[in-house]
Design an enzyme around this catalytic site. Structure first.
Site, PDB file in Angstrom:
ATOM      1  N   HIS A  74       0.895  -1.345  -0.068  1.00 51.24           N
ATOM      2  CA  HIS A  74       0.162   0.137  -0.043  1.00 51.24           C
ATOM      3  C   HIS A  74       0.788   1.248  -0.007  1.00 51.24           C
ATOM      4  CE1 HIS A  74      -3.911  -2.107   0.768  1.00 51.24           C
ATOM      5  NE2 HIS A  74      -3.051  -2.870   1.483  1.00 51.24           N
ATOM      6  N   ASN A 148     -10.198  -2.652   2.391  1.00 55.62           N
ATOM      7  CA  ASN A 148     -10.058  -2.680   1.146  1.00 55.62           C
ATOM      8  C   ASN A 148     -11.277  -2.703   0.157  1.00 55.62           C
ATOM      9  OD1 ASN A 148      -7.202  -3.339   1.298  1.00 55.62           O
ATOM     10  ND2 ASN A 148      -7.363  -5.333   1.124  1.00 55.62           N
ATOM     11  N   HIS A 339      -3.525   1.195  12.160  1.00 56.08           N
ATOM     12  CA  HIS A 339      -3.394   0.075  13.117  1.00 56.08           C
ATOM     13  C   HIS A 339      -4.682  -0.730  13.284  1.00 56.08           C
ATOM     14  CE1 HIS A 339      -1.886  -2.829  15.846  1.00 56.08           C
ATOM     15  NE2 HIS A 339      -1.410  -2.050  16.726  1.00 56.08           N
TER      16      HIS A 339
HETATM   17 FE1  HDE Z   1      -2.418  -4.749   5.368  1.00 53.96          FE
HETATM   18  N1  HDE Z   1      -0.537  -3.958   5.885  1.00 53.96           N
HETATM   19  N2  HDE Z   1      -1.706  -6.473   6.212  1.00 53.96           N
HETATM   20  N3  HDE Z   1      -4.326  -5.599   4.979  1.00 53.96           N
HETATM   21  N4  HDE Z   1      -3.189  -2.869   4.860  1.00 53.96           N
HETATM   22  C1  HDE Z   1      -0.306  -2.623   5.775  1.00 53.96           C
HETATM   23  O1  HDE Z   1       0.610  -1.240   7.322  1.00 53.96           O
HETATM   24  C2  HDE Z   1      -0.520  -6.851   6.752  1.00 53.96           C
HETATM   25  C3  HDE Z   1      -4.439  -6.817   5.348  1.00 53.96           C
HETATM   26  C4  HDE Z   1      -4.409  -2.710   4.485  1.00 53.96           C
HETATM   27  O2  HDE Z   1      -3.322   3.464   4.156  1.00 53.96           O
HETATM   28  C5  HDE Z   1       0.844  -2.154   6.340  1.00 53.96           C
HETATM   29  O3  HDE Z   1       1.031   0.760   7.729  1.00 53.96           O
HETATM   30  C6  HDE Z   1      -0.574  -8.228   7.233  1.00 53.96           C
HETATM   31  C7  HDE Z   1      -5.984  -7.033   4.898  1.00 53.96           C
HETATM   32  C8  HDE Z   1      -4.580  -1.388   4.094  1.00 53.96           C
HETATM   33  O4  HDE Z   1      -1.658   3.433   5.326  1.00 53.96           O
HETATM   34  C9  HDE Z   1       1.434  -3.704   7.144  1.00 53.96           C
HETATM   35  C10 HDE Z   1      -1.549  -8.661   6.551  1.00 53.96           C
HETATM   36  C11 HDE Z   1      -6.494  -5.719   4.484  1.00 53.96           C
HETATM   37  C12 HDE Z   1      -3.196  -0.897   4.204  1.00 53.96           C
HETATM   38  C13 HDE Z   1       0.152  -4.575   6.693  1.00 53.96           C
HETATM   39  C14 HDE Z   1      -2.564  -7.727   5.995  1.00 53.96           C
HETATM   40  C15 HDE Z   1      -5.311  -5.025   4.507  1.00 53.96           C
HETATM   41  C16 HDE Z   1      -2.336  -1.682   4.827  1.00 53.96           C
HETATM   42  C17 HDE Z   1       2.037  -1.618   5.415  1.00 53.96           C
HETATM   43  C18 HDE Z   1      -1.857 -10.126   6.878  1.00 53.96           C
HETATM   44  C19 HDE Z   1      -7.917  -5.587   4.230  1.00 53.96           C
HETATM   45  C20 HDE Z   1      -2.571   0.712   4.011  1.00 53.96           C
HETATM   46  C21 HDE Z   1       2.187  -0.166   5.958  1.00 53.96           C
HETATM   47  C22 HDE Z   1      -2.176 -10.673   8.075  1.00 53.96           C
HETATM   48  C23 HDE Z   1      -8.580  -5.857   5.196  1.00 53.96           C
HETATM   49  C24 HDE Z   1      -3.018   1.522   5.167  1.00 53.96           C
HETATM   50  C25 HDE Z   1       1.505  -0.203   7.247  1.00 53.96           C
HETATM   51  C26 HDE Z   1      -2.550   2.978   4.861  1.00 53.96           C
HETATM   52  C27 HDE Z   1      -1.038  -1.712   5.202  1.00 53.96           C
HETATM   53  C28 HDE Z   1       0.347  -5.795   7.125  1.00 53.96           C
HETATM   54  C29 HDE Z   1      -3.710  -8.135   5.235  1.00 53.96           C
HETATM   55  C30 HDE Z   1      -5.383  -3.491   4.453  1.00 53.96           C
HETATM   56  C31 HDE Z   1       2.944  -4.043   6.772  1.00 53.96           C
HETATM   57  C32 HDE Z   1       0.613  -8.825   8.149  1.00 53.96           C
HETATM   58  C33 HDE Z   1      -6.654  -8.620   4.955  1.00 53.96           C
HETATM   59  C34 HDE Z   1      -5.714  -0.528   3.527  1.00 53.96           C
HETATM   60  O5  HDE Z   1       1.620  -3.361   8.494  1.00 53.96           O
END
Ligand code: HDE
Length: 702
Positions: A74, A148, A339
């Site tokens: 993202h 999402n 978070h």
């Molecule tokens: Fe994320 N995801 N994600 N994700 N995600 C990040 O956090 C992660 C997942 C989503 O505009 C990171 O600040 C793991 C699902 C959005 O700043 C990180 C897993 C969904 C955004 C991270 C998921 C998301 C992130 C990268 C599996 C939809 C952007 C930078 C367990 C429900 C937020 C950050 C923004 C961002 C980890 C799965 C949506 C690395 C480990 C499911 C919208 O922390």
């Protein structure tokens, strides 16, 4: 009247941090005024630069440190401030979260939209999931709904997330391709990990190509839990529904837009807010009583599953409006830290293993990205609720704590800050027991039936797009074995789908289906079921050259503006276009610097001289022909019809002033101030319909 206390407080906080440099003297970081910033301090005009040049050294040092790590996923995004307000107190029976239940409370928010796979500088219009992350600055603390634009995810357990992301990101040896899933490693992963298939169907669908961030749905994805004042829980899925409807680009278009305007979605959001056309979404919930946890035939804790809306309807509960662009992209959009574990009383987690991993990952990622534990003090992250605790020091500590103590319990400060005060968060009491295991639950093991449900629910044109997308993506996979393995998986989704995909990528047709297709559908999954028809904010190009029918252009442009559309006069060059009637029309854009793919519709006005010039200009003809091929609304009046004909716009044309509409092509021979209202209505309706899907051409199908 809304009670706007939280919003006022957030605005005041941000005002305090806003630095206005206009009309100010240039200084160093220490506040010393600087006399000259264009040349280094040197020993003699052509001599060596001196160490004592503290200004230039500080300037370059700060520059060297300007970058922070981009988000690992993202990375590319755009954000805006706004407000959320519940419609009524209906949810009060299920949650004690006031921001969801008090219709008099307007909660300030910041929303960040994003693509997932690409780097920070990648193009907006790529085939990808879009992030839809909302930070609510509530009176009870910050709540983040980090969702999402798809309601499901690729994997079931967070342990697989690094594998999945490594597979979809550019390949490790050469960092190719950027922001694209069409390569071997992603499809290798998919072929070996069938839990991905449901979300892969969404990724291959039009949902992965949103026309605008303002025209896409959002989903919390996981099953969360609402908790009432007595501690009773209710399962909940969150849905955002855009007021302008859910609309997509087509594949041929997105590839061209990525070149013509790589900032297409970001610019669209910014421009709409600047124009006062504030984007809106309705928050809806699907509620499931705890007693019904096992009533669905799939596991509510499995993030690869939806609860079909026909089974549990979505109940609207409030409205989100985005009304202000950030002042500074880095300070706000880049430094915002979401978070999933940022919850407030009334909202809690479930044991969804994907959510549990996220609750670890987001805090961890902010520590590296924002350089230490004090990122919650950054203006965009700071809650409006008061913050008091014994956490101290660390990089970037901005608070000057004056208390004599920083531990609990203490007698010196009367045990302040005091835990357990009214309104404190209490974790939901769930009975948990079990042996330690590293094993996927049997209840998670149906990987295909909802992928089939999605496929069955598509309209003809949507299904065509999915087949074309699979053919494109797999056609870019070099390893034929991977292609065949994916087709083998698709066979278990639907035999016809697998057969059609196989035919385009040079692998043998699959022999037989696995389970026969269950035949069920969920109409809500198709974007073409009851679409919202709105002309609001649609971009319309009005092509004009010298000799144009000035009165006709004025009538068309005024009419479109009155309906909320955003017309632009596109000339052969920048500057004034002379009307045949002596009027002057200022061109908003010029053909060499814009493109048909950046508009929702095109109109060619009368004026024989203008029409003749346009019909001689290859770019103008291409502009019209491309809009037609992309099934967009096309209008012509008077001599403008000659341009449509020259561009090979095939349709039934008006033979007199009575307007004719044929598959989104709207024509009349009338012109000037006499343009019939019926013509303007028909054009507006054709734009509102988004596309004339009946006009399927190769470009539309592919
Ligand atoms: Fe994320 N995801 N994600 N994700 N995600 C990040 O956090 C992660 C997942 C989503 O505009 C990171 O600040 C793991 C699902 C959005 O700043 C990180 C897993 C969904 C955004 C991270 C998921 C998301 C992130 C990268 C599996 C939809 C952007 C930078 C367990 C429900 C937020 C950050 C923004 C961002 C980890 C799965 C949506 C690395 C480990 C499911 C919208 O922390």
């Amino acid at each position: 009247m809304a009670h706007d206390a939280a919003r006022d407080r957030k605005d005041q906080q941000l005002d305090r941090d806003r630095v206005v440099d206009d009309d100010q003297a240039l200084t160093t970081q220490q506040g010393v005024r600087v006399d000259h910033t264009d040349d280094s301090l040197t020993a003699g005009e052509r001599g060596p630069t001196l160490m004592e040049d503290f200004h230039v050294r500080e300037k370059i040092t700060h520059f060297d440190h300007e970058r922070i790590p981009e988000r690992v996923v993202h990375a590319r995004g755009a954000g805006a401030y706004g407000v959320f307000q519940p419609y009524d107190d209906w949810l009060g029976a299920h949650t004690c979260a006031r921001f969801l239940t008090d219709p008099n409370e307007a909660t300030p928010v910041f929303v960040r939209f994003s693509t997932v796979a690409g780097s920070r500088g990648s193009a907006d219009t790529v085939r990808d999931v879009r992030g839809f992350a909302v930070k609510f600055y509530t009176e009870a603390g910050n709540y983040d709904l980090v969702g999402n634009n798809f309601p499901v995810f690729f994997i079931q357990d967070g342990a697989k997330f690094p594998d999945f992301v490594h597979a979809v990101k550019p390949e490790p040896r050469n960092e190719i391709p950027q922001a694209a899933s069409a390569h071997d490693t992603l499809w290798d992963f998919v072929s070996l990990q069938p839990e991905t298939l449901h979300t892969i169907m969404w990724l291959m669908s039009d949902r992965a190509l949103p026309r605008s961030y303002r025209m896409m749905q959002g989903f919390g994805v996981h099953t969360f839990r609402l908790v009432d004042a007595s501690g009773h829980g209710t399962f909940v899925k969150f849905h955002w529904t855009p007021a302008l409807g859910t609309h997509s680009l087509i594949w041929d278009e997105v590839q061209k837009v990525a070149g013509a305007d790589p900032d297409f979605n970001r610019r669209d959001l910014w421009d709409a807010i600047e124009a006062g056309a504030f984007p809106e979404w309705e928050l809806g919930v699907q509620l499931v009583p705890e007693e019904d946890e096992f009533a669905f035939g799939f596991d509510l804790l499995d993030a690869t599953k939806i609860i079909p809306e026909e089974q549990v309807p979505v109940r609207p509960v409030g409205r989100l409006t985005l009304n202000r662009n950030p002042d500074n992209f880095f300070a706000e959009t880049e430094q915002i830290a979401f978070h999933t574990a940022n919850v407030v009383p009334g909202i809690d987690f479930t044991n969804d293993p994907l959510l549990q991993a996220r609750n670890f990952s987001y805090l961890d990622t902010q520590l590296i990205r924002l350089g230490g534990p004090n990122f919650a003090q950054l203006p965009v992250n700071r809650p409006v609720a008061e913050v008091h605790n014994d956490q101290r020091d660390g990089y970037g500590q901005h608070r000057v704590h004056t208390s004599a103590t920083s531990y609990s319990k203490n007698s010196i400060s009367d045990d302040a800050p005091t835990p357990g005060c009214p309104g404190a968060f209490a974790h939901y009491t769930e009975k948990v027991e079990g042996a330690t295991v590293r094993r996927r639950s049997e209840s998670f093991k149906d990987f295909y039936s909802q992928a089939t449900l999605f496929w069955n629910s598509m309209s003809g044109v949507e299904a065509e797009h999915i087949v074309a997308a699979f053919r494109f993506e797999l056609g870019k996979v070099n390893d034929r074995g991977i292609r065949a393995r994916v087709v083998d998986q698709l066979r278990l989704v639907d035999l016809d789908l697998a057969t059609r995909v196989a035919a385009g990528i040079g692998v043998p047709a699959p022999a037989a289906a696995g389970e026969p297709n269950h035949g069920r559908t969920s109409p809500a999954l198709s974007q073409l079921t009851d679409p919202v028809m709105s002309v609001a904010t649609r971009k319309v190009a009005v092509l004009a050259a010298d000799g144009v029918d000035g009165a006709g252009v004025a009538r068309l442009v005024e009419d479109l503006r009155a309906r909320g559309a955003m017309p632009e006069v596109v000339g052969l060059a920048d500057g004034v276009v002379r009307g045949a009637d002596g009027t002057e029309v200022e061109a908003d854009k010029a053909l060499p610097t814009t493109a048909s793919v950046l508009y929702d519709a095109v109109a060619v006005p009368c004026g024989p001289e203008s029409a003749a010039s346009l019909a001689r200009d290859g770019r103008a003809l291409h502009f019209v022909a491309e809009a037609f091929k992309h099934a967009k609304a096309v209008a012509g009046f008077g001599a403008g019809l000659d341009v449509l004909r020259a561009a090979r716009v095939e349709a039934a044309y008006a033979e007199g002033p009575d307007p004719v509409e044929d598959q989104g092509v709207v024509t009349t021979t009338a012109h000037g101030g006499d343009l019939p209202a019926g013509f303007l209505d028909a054009f507006a309706n054709a734009i509102a319909a988004h596309r004339a899907w009946g006009r399927v051409t190769d470009e539309v199908a592919a």
